[in-house]
Design a protein around this motif. Structure first.
Motif, mmCIF file in Angstrom:
data_model
loop_
_atom_site.group_PDB
_atom_site.id
_atom_site.type_symbol
_atom_site.label_atom_id
_atom_site.label_comp_id
_atom_site.label_asym_id
_atom_site.label_seq_id
_atom_site.Cartn_x
_atom_site.Cartn_y
_atom_site.Cartn_z
ATOM 1 N N LYS A 29 4.036 6.224 -5.057
ATOM 2 C CA LYS A 29 3.965 6.444 -6.511
ATOM 3 C C LYS A 29 2.939 7.529 -6.832
ATOM 4 O O LYS A 29 3.180 8.378 -7.696
ATOM 5 C CB LYS A 29 3.610 5.126 -7.215
ATOM 6 C CG LYS A 29 3.867 5.159 -8.684
ATOM 7 C CD LYS A 29 5.347 5.295 -8.957
ATOM 8 C CE LYS A 29 5.632 5.226 -10.445
ATOM 9 N NZ LYS A 29 6.996 5.623 -10.751
ATOM 10 N N ALA A 30 1.812 7.512 -6.115
ATOM 11 C CA ALA A 30 0.785 8.534 -6.327
ATOM 12 C C ALA A 30 1.338 9.914 -5.969
ATOM 13 O O ALA A 30 1.081 10.903 -6.673
ATOM 14 C CB ALA A 30 -0.458 8.222 -5.499
ATOM 15 N N ASP A 77 3.762 1.577 -1.318
ATOM 16 C CA ASP A 77 4.325 1.745 -2.653
ATOM 17 C C ASP A 77 3.370 2.528 -3.545
ATOM 18 O O ASP A 77 3.787 3.409 -4.287
ATOM 19 C CB ASP A 77 4.626 0.387 -3.291
ATOM 20 C CG ASP A 77 5.769 -0.341 -2.593
ATOM 21 O OD1 ASP A 77 6.568 0.327 -1.909
ATOM 22 O OD2 ASP A 77 5.830 -1.561 -2.730
ATOM 23 N N PHE A 78 2.083 2.192 -3.458
ATOM 24 C CA PHE A 78 1.081 2.883 -4.257
ATOM 25 C C PHE A 78 0.973 4.343 -3.839
ATOM 26 O O PHE A 78 0.923 5.236 -4.686
ATOM 27 C CB PHE A 78 -0.287 2.190 -4.131
ATOM 28 C CG PHE A 78 -1.370 2.859 -4.928
ATOM 29 C CD1 PHE A 78 -1.417 2.709 -6.304
ATOM 30 C CD2 PHE A 78 -2.320 3.660 -4.307
ATOM 31 C CE1 PHE A 78 -2.403 3.336 -7.053
ATOM 32 C CE2 PHE A 78 -3.297 4.282 -5.049
ATOM 33 C CZ PHE A 78 -3.339 4.125 -6.418
ATOM 34 N N GLN A 135 10.280 5.632 -1.562
ATOM 35 C CA GLN A 135 10.382 4.408 -2.368
ATOM 36 C C GLN A 135 11.733 3.731 -2.151
ATOM 37 O O GLN A 135 11.820 2.499 -2.064
ATOM 38 C CB GLN A 135 10.190 4.733 -3.852
ATOM 39 C CG GLN A 135 8.771 5.136 -4.196
ATOM 40 C CD GLN A 135 8.641 5.676 -5.607
ATOM 41 O OE1 GLN A 135 9.608 5.760 -6.349
ATOM 42 N NE2 GLN A 135 7.430 6.068 -5.972
ATOM 43 N N MET A 170 0.823 -1.186 0.000
ATOM 44 C CA MET A 170 0.000 0.000 0.000
ATOM 45 C C MET A 170 0.868 1.250 0.000
ATOM 46 O O MET A 170 0.553 2.208 -0.662
ATOM 47 C CB MET A 170 -0.942 -0.044 1.212
ATOM 48 C CG MET A 170 -1.985 1.035 1.190
ATOM 49 S SD MET A 170 -3.131 0.734 -0.134
ATOM 50 C CE MET A 170 -4.407 1.845 0.338
#
Length: 120
Positions: free
Chosen positions: A7-8, A3-4, A43, A1
């Protein structure tokens, strides 16, 4: 989660930066660049944590394998001594010195396997 979410945040930062470029708004451009940098750091931290977990598991597995091999070797040695009717040698296999030597051997095996895993 995470990671998402990271990235967002990176994509949102890129959008802010582009919007700042297009509108000439240096504050928005700087805010977007900061968001992107923060997301990339997060990240990188996540990637390092994942790699550390992989190394930890590899070391644990190597220790388990080494411990099993040492246990089998001690058992086989004791069996061989009994077969030769060397009761004294069989009792030495149960002696604390043998246990300590087995633990030291396992520790050395774990260190060597860890060094091998870390150099790959």
């Amino acid at each position: 989660m995470a990671d998402f979410a990271d990235k967002a945040q990176e994509v949102a930062g890129r959008a802010k930066r582009t919007a700042g470029d297009l509108t000439g708004n240096d504050d928005l451009k700087a805010e977007g660049a900061a968001d992107q940098a923060q997301a990339k750091v997060a990240q990188g931290i996540d990637a390092a944590a994942d790699k550390a977990a992989e190394v930890k598991e590899a070391v644990s597995e190597a220790g388990d394998v080494a411990q099993d091999k040492i246990s089998h070797l001690a058992h086989d040695t004791a069996d061989a001594a009994r077969q030769l009717h060397l009761d004294d040698a069989a009792s030495v296999a149960r002696d604390n010195r043998v246990i300590i030597a087995a633990i030291v051997a396992a520790a050395v095996a774990v260190v060597l396997l860890t060094r091998r895993a870390l150099t790959r």
